[in-house]
Motif scaffolding. Structure first.
Motif, short mmCIF file in Angstrom:
data_model
loop_
_atom_site.label_atom_id
_atom_site.label_comp_id
_atom_site.label_asym_id
_atom_site.label_seq_id
_atom_site.Cartn_x
_atom_site.Cartn_y
_atom_site.Cartn_z
N ASP A 1 0.82 -1.21 0.00
CA ASP A 1 0.00 0.00 0.00
C ASP A 1 0.85 1.26 0.00
N VAL A 2 2.00 1.18 0.64
CA VAL A 2 2.88 2.35 0.77
C VAL A 2 4.34 1.90 0.69
N VAL A 3 5.15 2.65 -0.04
CA VAL A 3 6.61 2.50 -0.02
C VAL A 3 7.19 3.81 0.47
N VAL A 4 8.04 3.75 1.50
CA VAL A 4 8.68 4.95 2.03
C VAL A 4 10.19 4.76 1.96
N SER A 5 10.89 5.86 1.71
CA SER A 5 12.35 5.80 1.63
C SER A 5 12.94 7.05 2.26
N ASP A 6 13.74 6.84 3.28
CA ASP A 6 14.50 7.92 3.91
C ASP A 6 15.98 7.78 3.56
N ALA B 1 16.64 8.27 -4.77
CA ALA B 1 15.20 8.45 -4.89
C ALA B 1 14.66 7.73 -6.12
N ARG B 2 15.42 7.76 -7.20
CA ARG B 2 14.99 7.03 -8.40
C ARG B 2 15.02 5.52 -8.19
N GLN B 3 15.98 5.05 -7.41
CA GLN B 3 15.99 3.63 -7.06
C GLN B 3 14.71 3.27 -6.30
N ALA B 4 14.33 4.12 -5.36
CA ALA B 4 13.11 3.87 -4.60
C ALA B 4 11.88 3.89 -5.51
N LEU B 5 11.85 4.81 -6.46
CA LEU B 5 10.75 4.86 -7.42
C LEU B 5 10.67 3.57 -8.22
N GLY B 6 11.81 3.05 -8.65
CA GLY B 6 11.82 1.80 -9.39
C GLY B 6 11.29 0.63 -8.57
N VAL B 7 11.69 0.58 -7.28
CA VAL B 7 11.18 -0.47 -6.41
C VAL B 7 9.68 -0.33 -6.23
N ASP C 1 0.91 4.49 -2.47
CA ASP C 1 1.60 5.77 -2.27
C ASP C 1 3.10 5.55 -2.10
N LEU C 2 3.86 6.60 -2.40
CA LEU C 2 5.32 6.55 -2.32
C LEU C 2 5.83 7.83 -1.67
N VAL C 3 6.81 7.69 -0.78
CA VAL C 3 7.52 8.82 -0.19
C VAL C 3 9.01 8.62 -0.43
N VAL C 4 9.68 9.63 -1.01
CA VAL C 4 11.13 9.56 -1.20
C VAL C 4 11.76 10.85 -0.71
N LYS C 5 12.97 10.71 -0.17
CA LYS C 5 13.74 11.88 0.24
C LYS C 5 14.75 12.24 -0.84
N SER D 1 18.93 20.54 3.44
CA SER D 1 18.21 20.90 2.21
C SER D 1 17.27 19.79 1.77
N GLU D 2 17.02 18.82 2.65
CA GLU D 2 16.20 17.68 2.27
C GLU D 2 14.74 18.10 2.05
N VAL D 3 14.11 17.40 1.13
CA VAL D 3 12.69 17.57 0.87
C VAL D 3 12.14 16.19 0.56
N TYR D 4 10.89 15.97 0.94
CA TYR D 4 10.25 14.69 0.67
C TYR D 4 9.21 14.87 -0.42
N LEU D 5 9.32 14.04 -1.45
CA LEU D 5 8.29 14.00 -2.50
C LEU D 5 7.29 12.91 -2.11
#
Length: 255
Positions: free
Chosen positions: A106-111, A131-137, A147-151, A185-189
């Protein structure tokens, strides 16, 4: 008391393994990410602060799977499973997919964050790569509508990453939690509503109406994906333009 001291002290007092736990709490509050019974995947999960927050949110009916190259000390939450491995390796992705199951997450999160070099352009580029690696996973294991959260670190490559996520999800927003350090300077998409449709907004195609919906719209099927067409009757074969795509269905208009 500085923000850093506040969240560090709170994590110690409340039993979280890292101050970053409050980032996920704040992201969840802002974007409604975690729900009871969810299957959640945490990439780069060590030392386990996000696993603790996710486990509390999903409850006994949920599942939380943490992946990291480092060993994650066992947690007291029965719903948490951990995998030690590198997400760039197919074998790790295969193990994750097997653990999550056919229904998907249901959700993938990546910090995940890179080892810092102190050279901003390098650190930014490496954060975008992670972040792109997390998107691929996520594209491998998310269920439709997930839903997906990436830093990532803010910088020139962030817009392209967000555009690629926009193509794959209903919408994407940027969030900077209060728990982020002022110097960071981190931001979460945060991407909501994973799209698995075989069509996209703007596509024009010919469809056959095979059923009618509860509100009277005609229903067509495109590779098993439902498309609603107003003012159409069963048996009609018509040319349509796709207006809006949702995770499990789309809306179209006659051309």
């Amino acid at each position: 008391m500085t923000g850093r001291d506040e969240y560090y002290n709170r994590s110690k007092q409340e039993g979280y393994r890292a101050r970053s736990a409050y980032k996920l709490k704040q992201l969840d509050e802002a974007a409604d990410l975690l729900a009871p019974g969810d299957v959640v995947v945490d990439l780069g999960a060590a030392p386990g602060g996000w696993l603790q927050v996710a486990a509390e949110a999903v409850g006994d009916a949920g599942t939380v799977v943490g992946v990291d190259r480092q060993r994650i000390r066992p947690l007291d939450h029965a719903v948490v499973e951990t995998l030690r491995g590198d997400m760039t390796e197919d074998a790790t992705v295969d193990r994750l997919r097997e653990t999550v199951g056919d229904a998907g997450a249901d959700v993938v999160v990546s910090d995940m964050a890179p080892n810092m070099t102190g050279e901003y352009s390098v650190d930014h580029a490496r954060s975008i790569h992670l972040a792109r690696q997390a998107l691929g996973v996520a594209e491998d294991v998310l269920a439709p509508g997930g839903d997906l959260v990436v830093k990532a670190f803010d910088g020139p490559d962030l817009a392209d990453l967000r555009a690629d996520m926009d193509d794959t999800f209903e919408y994407v927003r940027s969030i900077r939690p209060d728990a982020s350090r002022d110097s960071s300077s981190e931001v979460y998409l945060v991407a909501k509503g994973y799209l698995t449709a075989p069509i996209a907004a703007g596509d024009e195609l010919v469809v056959e109406i095979v059923d009618r919906g509860d509100e009277g719209d005609g229903i067509a099927s495109v590779e098993g994906f439902t498309v609603f067409v107003p003012d159409a009757e069963v048996g009609d074969r018509i040319e349509v333009r796709i207006d809006e795509v949702k995770p499990r269905f789309a809306f179209a208009e006659r051309v």
